[in-house]
Each structure stands twice: as C-alpha cells, then as structure tokens.
Design a protein around this motif. Structure first.
Motif, PDB file in Angstrom:
ATOM      1  N   ARG A 173       0.808  -1.110   0.059  1.00  9.77           N
ATOM      2  CA  ARG A 173      -0.191  -0.482   0.347  1.00  9.77           C
ATOM      3  C   ARG A 173       0.891   1.546   0.059  1.00  9.77           C
ATOM      4  O   ARG A 173       1.292   0.891   0.522  1.00  9.77           O
ATOM      5  N   TYR A 192       0.954   5.251  -1.331  1.00 11.86           N
ATOM      6  CA  TYR A 192       0.410   6.844  -1.418  1.00 11.86           C
ATOM      7  C   TYR A 192       1.141   7.805  -2.168  1.00 11.86           C
ATOM      8  O   TYR A 192       2.579   7.574  -2.879  1.00 11.86           O
ATOM      9  N   GLN A 229       6.191   4.870  -9.569  1.00 15.80           N
ATOM     10  CA  GLN A 229       4.843   4.559 -10.036  1.00 15.80           C
ATOM     11  C   GLN A 229       3.927   3.726 -11.214  1.00 15.80           C
ATOM     12  O   GLN A 229       4.306   4.977 -12.076  1.00 15.80           O
ATOM     13  N   ASP A 267       0.299  -7.629  -5.922  1.00 14.32           N
ATOM     14  CA  ASP A 267      -0.955  -6.939  -5.556  1.00 14.32           C
ATOM     15  C   ASP A 267      -0.074  -5.351  -4.979  1.00 14.32           C
ATOM     16  O   ASP A 267       0.466  -5.536  -4.066  1.00 14.32           O
ATOM     17  N   ILE A 268      -0.630  -4.297  -5.352  1.00 16.20           N
ATOM     18  CA  ILE A 268      -0.030  -2.520  -5.345  1.00 16.20           C
ATOM     19  C   ILE A 268      -1.331  -2.483  -5.676  1.00 16.20           C
ATOM     20  O   ILE A 268      -1.747  -2.079  -6.188  1.00 16.20           O
ATOM     21  N   GLU A 269      -1.664  -1.927  -4.674  1.00 14.63           N
ATOM     22  CA  GLU A 269      -2.423  -0.438  -3.846  1.00 14.63           C
ATOM     23  C   GLU A 269      -1.722   1.037  -3.976  1.00 14.63           C
ATOM     24  O   GLU A 269      -1.237   1.042  -3.336  1.00 14.63           O
ATOM     25  N   LEU A 325      -2.789   4.391  -3.244  1.00 13.51           N
ATOM     26  CA  LEU A 325      -4.315   6.182  -2.579  1.00 13.51           C
ATOM     27  C   LEU A 325      -3.497   7.458  -2.946  1.00 13.51           C
ATOM     28  O   LEU A 325      -2.243   7.520  -3.044  1.00 13.51           O
TER      29      LEU A 325
END
Length: 828
Positions: free
Chosen positions: A98, A100, A161, A175-177, A179
């Motif tokens: 996770r 930002y 990113q 799985d990369i999230e 935000l």
C-alpha cells in the motif's frame, strides 16, 4: 720500482673491467624487477571491481536507521519498508503493498543465500507520481546509505509509480495499491497571506490622512474619496464632491500599497465620480444598500466643504526587558522634531499607538523575547482604551513595513511622487543641488507609426472572416434583448447598446488564462464521452483519423461576446448586462461547448478584428433605434454622413455628422439623406458626394448642401495627424501616443492632450486636469514644435483649446464630433 708500478696499473685496469660488468648486471636486474612490479600493479587494477572500492562513509547511521544498527531489522529474512518523512526514513510497522502517490518509500528484501551462510539483500526505492523533489532525493540517498550500512554488493533499484519491475511486484504477491494523498514536504511551506478587508476614508489635501471605517455603505459619503483594500483587489472610489488633489493622492497611495505590500500583483480599480457603470465594483464589496447614501444637493461644490477631521497624536513606545519586568518608555517628538524613520533601531522592538490601530515594529536584529513581549503588550494596549470597532493590531518587520505604517512618519517615502505645489520649471532643492522632476517625453520624439498597406489589411480581413464561424446580433432595449434582422447588421445608434455573439477558431497557444482554464475544464468533461464513443478500427483509416484529431487539437472554437456601447447610451447598460439573465444563459448554453469571454467596446473605439466582420459597412446613426413594432419616425431635416478611414481601410466608418457644408472636405466622401413627401408618404432621396481627393474608384457626384459655402479641399493631414496624452497618473509626468484610429472619446477630461495636424499643434485642456499637467504639457508641446521645425524646417502654429470651446478647425480633425455629455450626477 718500475715493475711494481706497472703491476699496480695492470691490476687497477682489470678491477675496473670487472666492476663495470658487475654494475651492468646489477642495473639490468633492477630494471627487470621494476617492470615485473609494474605488471603486477596493472594486473591488480585490471582485476579490481567497483564494489572493492566501496567504503562506509563516516556517518552516524543510528540517526538514519536505528533499527538496523541495533539489530532488530535486517538480521532475519523478511520484507521491510521505510517511508520518507521530513528528510528521514521512518520504519513502517507492516510491509504491505500500500503506497501513497505523494510519498517515497525504501523497501528492503532480506533472503537466505542458496548453499551459503548469511543473508542476501535487495534494496528498492519507490517514487510516487505526485511526490515532492525533496522526497525523491532523500529516497535515493538513504537507499545508498542502507546498502552501505548492510555491506551489500548489489545496486539499489529505482521503482516509479506505474512502471515497477516484476521482481518488485512479486514482493507483494502481485498486488500493489496506490492511494491518493501523502505526507507533507520537508521543505518550509510558504503560506498564502491572508488579507483583512479594510475601508479607508481619505481626508486632507496637503497631507493625506486615512481613517479606517467599517465596510458598510453608512460609512460612505460624496464629500471624500475612499480606498477599499480587499487583498489582491484595491478599489479607489471618488465621491461627487471630493476634491481633485485628494483623489490624485488617494490613487497614488493605492499604487504604493500595491508596490510595498502586494509585489505589484494587485488589481487597482479607480472609479471616478462620473463612471457610474463601475459603481457596483465598489459597493458589491460593502454591506448595505448603496441607495441609502445621501445625494449631494443641487449646486453643491467641493470647495464649499471644509474637512475638520484631525488624527490623534500617535504615541511611539520602545519595548525594554528590565530585571524581572517589562519597561515601555515613550519616545518624545514634537512639531519641530517630528517622528522619523531614524528613531527605529534595528536591535529594538517598538509599539506605535495611533488610536485607530496599534502597530508592532520588529527590528531585524531584535531579541526573540522582545518580540514575544511586544506581541502580548500590543493586545493589552489595544484593549486599554475605547477604540473604533475597526481597530486591529498590525505587525511590521524592518524593511517591509506597510504603507499605512510609513504614512505616520515624516518624509518616509512620500506617497505623492509629483509635488503639486511646484511649478513646471526647475526647482532648487534645500541642499542647494538642482533637483530634476522625472518626466517621460519619449513618445514626442519617435516617428509616427506607418500605416498598414491595403494589401495587408485585406489579408487580415480575409483571415479573420475565414476563422469566423457564426455571428448573432442583439440590441439592448431597456431590459429586453431583441435579435437584429440581417438587414440591420452594421447599423448602430448612438443611444443604444448591442451584443454580438461571435464564434471563431483560435489557436490554443493564443488563449489567455481565463480561456485556457475554461478549455481545460471542457476537455476533462468531454474526455469521458469520447472514450465511450471511441471505436477500435484498425488500418490506415484509423491512423488518418488520429492524425486529423491531433491537427484539430491545435485550434479550438471560442465565443467572444462583444458589448458595443454608443456614445449617448446610458452608463448603467454595462452593469445591467453583466448581472442580467441573458448573460447567464449565454454562459450556460454556449459555455458548455466552448470557452466564452466578454469584451466591451465603445463607439469609434472598436478593434480592427471586430470592424473586419462588417466589410466596411459600419454605419453610426444619431439617436435611438426605433422599435421593431414601430415604423421609422419621419425625419423632417436632412441627415449627413461622413465616410472616413482612420489609418487604414479596416478602420472605415460612416458616421452621422452635423448637416453643414462647412464640414465638407475634398479628402472624404459624404452621404446625404433628404426627406421628401410623395403622394402623402414620407420617402428619402440619397445623394453621394465624392471628394475630388478621395478614393478614385468611387463615382464622382456633387450636390448643394445648405447653400454653397467654402470648404476644405484637401485632407493631407490624415497622413501626419498624431494625438498624444499627457498625464501624471503613474506618479510622474509622461506623454504617450494614441493610435491613429482615435475619436472624440479619447480626449480624457482628467488629462491634457496634444494634437498635431501637420500645420497646427493643439494643446487640449481637460476640465479636471491639474496645474502641473497643464504647465508641463504646454512645455512639452513647445519642445515638440521646435523638434518638428528642426527636422522639416516647417513652423507649426501652437494653439490652446479648452474642453467645450473647440473651434471648427479642431473639430474637423475628428470623425463624428458631437457635444460632450454633461458631467452631472444624472449623466446616466
């Protein structure tokens, strides 16, 4: 004895030969050893890797990675993450996928070596798409510090990113999230200044005094000028009975506020006593109904009112730190020894009590305790006595003091750059040195701008007409907007206002900030619809469509709303249109498809682009346009129109003038509309009068108008005529040139104008121009007259003309001259 000596000589020679061979042998062996040593060094350099040169820099890693130094991280297998916070890495509790978008991270993967003791480390640093530059740099630097601390041989890997490596994604099971948001930058953030809206009532003439009052219409009257400080918008409003000198000084004080406190970025709006259409810009920022302001009585004059306002004597205190207590001694000053800037010392902090406000002046080298004590004392002093409701505490730092604070000190940046008490000639300064007044007369000594050739004018006209898609015309009749018939397009009446909706193509690179902002918003709204309608066609056709779309993106449709205002139209028409539902509908309907902008233009002050849309058919009638349901009222007198081009063929207009043969000139063309009665019905006969020196392509005709009288038979002055404006609104006297397409409305009543006709130099004096402007304008005209005589050898006559008393020789130089509007409170 001889035998012994020969033996000795022989022995020495043999020894020399032996010693020479030994030295030769030794030297050759030494060279061989040196060559072998050099070969060994080269081989060592050749076999040395870049990793062998890595050494730990002398850093205290306990401040950067304390958890690695004490052994809690990096000694066992696992995944560890740090987030960059205020230039330092911060260990996260859980290393999950996770992130930002406004942050940067350092990721450490520790794994067991295959068939070898110890751990293997992989270090990555992840860069968010919206992170600040300080986070990017710190992530890369601290990743290298972590590698040096762990003694890794491999390199660090940069991950951005949306462009992460497969190996990096596998750390988080694919799985990369990402935000939105993130932590703040470590750099110092400059906060936007918050300005307090304040209204100042201006008093005095020799020394301008500003009285803070409440932002309500009850504080406003017509005897004074007012300055409204609303942050980046500064509005100066003149009452109808305010004095001219006070108005000038109020305007200059607004310029000073903009320069000292707003870095010349504020918008200054000056509303004179006659600009009724701008009144809403001032009153919309105040509370209350402007109709409650008492109107001045008939016949009242500014000179009849005496301003009795007097500012209380300010008090200046110096903040001292005593033994266990604060001292606040008051500095003494008097009329003979006024308060000056030299009283303020850079190591001190001062409090200035002006009764209407309390100022805290902080020296650049003052102590922090003094500053804190002054901040507390200022609040207590503010509450000690009863003050106006507008009183506040203002903090000023040395070198960046506010204009209001400086105004209380003697000769600290005088607000008026031009001394209205001095004459136009040279002045001797008190020091004995000759002081020069700043003036700018450059425009008088530059050559006249050459006229645009007919071929260039035609090219511009064709280009602008080609870009024009549609044009809709409306006339403003009261509160209604009537669409004009096609036959009336190009006909204007001086007592009416017209609205033209023009849509045309324009390069996006030529957009101003407002258009560009609207265009970006529309593109974002339309992008979603385009994605849904987009087809997946393949082949050359699809490629051609993409190329066409790319080409179309260079230009875009724009709607420009021209508001044309006649010379005799009401001044409230523009604010009425700005607040009307008609304008709101235009913004709502057309604004959803293309950017929209408003442009206000006055009679005979239109730009070339607007004039080109009418192909030279631009006719201005006197009076008011008849309503659609009413027949045209019969005219019992003939009407004369003058056809004239100012500077180039694009600036061609047909304007109604007075019906007199004295106004005829052989250099222009005229149209006479004569009413006649035929069979009980009124009809008209049109006569065309072509000057002998006008355009040769027109037909020759002549008529008698009001009896034969002598008239001018040449208009050579059209090739040399120039109009200059003399003003000191910038704080110093300056002369600027108007364009060749000027008209009567370009004569500003607050300035002095210089008009050169080729044979005469006229000095036109406005009623509200100052004495300094009049004297310096006359001196400038004399210099210009001498300059022209030196260049051409021709002497030109100098004449002075006052507003409202212009002679026929002066009036003929203007196209469509008419009477000036009465400058009264009911001028609207």
């Amino acid at each position: 004895g001889k035998q012994d000596s020969s033996k000795i000589i022989k022995g020495l020679s043999e020894y020399k030969e032996d010693s020479g061979s030994v030295s030769t042998y030794l030297s050759s062996r030494a060279r061989l050893n040196v060559n072998q040593h050099e070969d060994e060094e080269r081989q060592q350099i050749r076999n040395k890797k870049w990793t062998d040169a890595l050494t730990k820099p002398a850093l205290d890693y306990s401040e950067l990675f304390p958890e690695v130094v004490n052994g809690s991280v990096g000694q066992e297998e696992g995944l560890f993450m740090w987030r960059i916070d205020n230039f330092l890495p911060l260990l996260l509790d859980d290393a999950v996928g996770r992130f930002y978008e406004a942050d940067c991270y350092i990721i450490l993967q520790a794994s067991q070596r295959e068939n070898l003791p110890g751990l293997m480390y992989d270090i990555h640093f992840w860069i968010g798409a919206k992170c600040e530059i300080d986070k990017k740099a710190c992530a890369a630097i601290h990743a290298v510090h972590l590698r040096n601390l762990l003694g890794c041989d491999n390199r660090t890997t940069r991950e951005e990113q949306g462009d992460e490596t497969d190996e990096f994604i596998l750390y988080f099971d694919g799985d990369i999230e990402v935000l939105q948001g993130g932590s703040e930058s470590g750099f110092f953030q400059v906060e936007e200044t918050i300005y307090i809206k304040r209204l100042y009532k201006c008093h005095g003439q020799n020394n301008l005094l500003l009285e803070p009052v409440t932002c309500h219409v009850e504080s406003v009257d017509h005897k004074h000028s007012y300055l409204l400080d609303d942050g980046m918008d500064i509005v100066v409003w003149f009452g109808r009975l305010s004095k001219l000198t006070q108005n000038k000084k109020t305007t200059l004080f607004a310029e000073k506020i903009n320069k000292l406190e707003r870095k010349n970025k504020a918008k200054i709006t000056v509303i004179t006593k006659y600009e009724l259409e701008k009144q809403y810009l001032f009153f919309k920022r105040l509370e209350g109904d402007p109709e409650t302001i008492p109107e001045p009585a008939e016949g009242d004059k500014p000179e009849e009112f005496e301003d009795t306002y007097s500012v209380p004597t300010p008090k200046l205190y110096e903040v001292h730190l005593g033994v266990g207590y604060l001292e606040l001694p008051q500095l003494e000053f008097s009329v003979n020894r006024p308060m000056t800037q030299q009283m303020l010392r850079t190591q001190r902090v001062y409090l200035l009590d002006t009764y209407t406000d309390v100022f805290v002046w902080v020296g650049a080298h003052s102590d922090r305790l003094l500053r804190a004590a002054a901040a507390k004392l200022s609040g207590e002093i503010l509450k000690m006595i009863k003050r106006p409701a507008t009183a506040i505490v203002n903090t000023c730092f040395e070198g960046v003091e506010s204009a209001m604070f400086r105004s209380f000190f003697h000769k600290w940046d005088d607000i008026v750059a031009v001394d209205f008490t001095r004459a136009a000639d040279k002045v001797i300064a008190p020091s004995g040195q000759q002081e020069e007044m700043k003036v700018d007369l450059t425009a008088l000594f530059t050559k006249r701008e050459p006229a645009m050739s007919p071929a260039d004018c035609q090219d511009y006209r064709e280009q602008w007409k080609e870009n024009l898609e549609t044009m809709s015309c409306f006339v403003m009749e009261g509160k209604n907007y009537t669409k004009l018939p096609a036959g009336e397009q190009g006909h204007f009446y001086t007592e009416n206002c017209y609205i033209f909706l023009c849509t045309y193509w324009m390069f996006i690179s030529d957009f101003n900030d407002d258009l560009l902002e609207q265009y970006v918003i529309l593109q974002k709204k339309q992008s979603a619809g385009k994605k849904k309608e987009k087809t997946n066609e393949e082949g050359s056709e699809g490629e051609e469509e993409e190329e066409e779309e790319e080409e179309e993106e260079e230009e875009a449709l724009v709607c420009r709303v021209y508001f044309w205002q006649g010379r005799d139209a009401s001044k409230v028409c523009w604010p009425q249109y700005s607040l009307s539902s008609f304008r709101a509908k235009i913004r709502e309907k057309i604004g959803s498809k293309m950017p929209v902008e408003d442009e206000r233009c006055f009679q005979q002050q239109e730009n070339m682009k607007f004039l080109s849309y009418f192909n030279g058919k631009f006719i201005i009638h006197k009076g008011k346009r008849p309503a659609n349901n009413d027949p045209e009222p019969p005219h019992t007198r003939p009407r004369l129109y003058q056809v004239r081009q100012n500077g180039n063929i694009l600036a061609q207009r047909c304007v109604e003038i007075g019906c007199s043969s004295l106004l005829l000139n052989s250099g222009f063309c005229y149209i006479l509309k004569v009413p006649v009665e035929k069979e009980g019905e009124m009809c008209y006969i049109l006569y065309v009068w072509i000057g002998s020196r006008s355009n040769e392509e027109l037909m020759n005709a002549s008529i008698e108008i009001g009896g034969r009288r002598p008239y001018e038979n040449q208009a050579d002055w059209m090739d040399v005529i120039r109009l200059f404006r003399c003003s000191n609104e910038r704080g110093y006297f300056a002369v600027s040139e108007k364009c060749s397409d000027f008209c009567q409305d370009d004569l500003s009543d607050e300035d002095v104008m210089i008009l050169d006709s080729g044979t005469d130099v006229f000095v036109w004096i406005g009623e509200e121009s100052s004495d300094v402007e009049r004297k310096l304008a006359l001196k400038s005209a004399q210099l210009y007259q001498q300059h022209i005589q030196d260049l051409s050898g021709e002497a030109r006559k100098l004449s002075i003309v006052r507003r409202g008393k212009e002679n026929l020789k002066f009036i003929k130089l203007f196209h469509g001259w008419g009477p000036f509007r009465a400058r009264t409170k009911n001028s609207s």
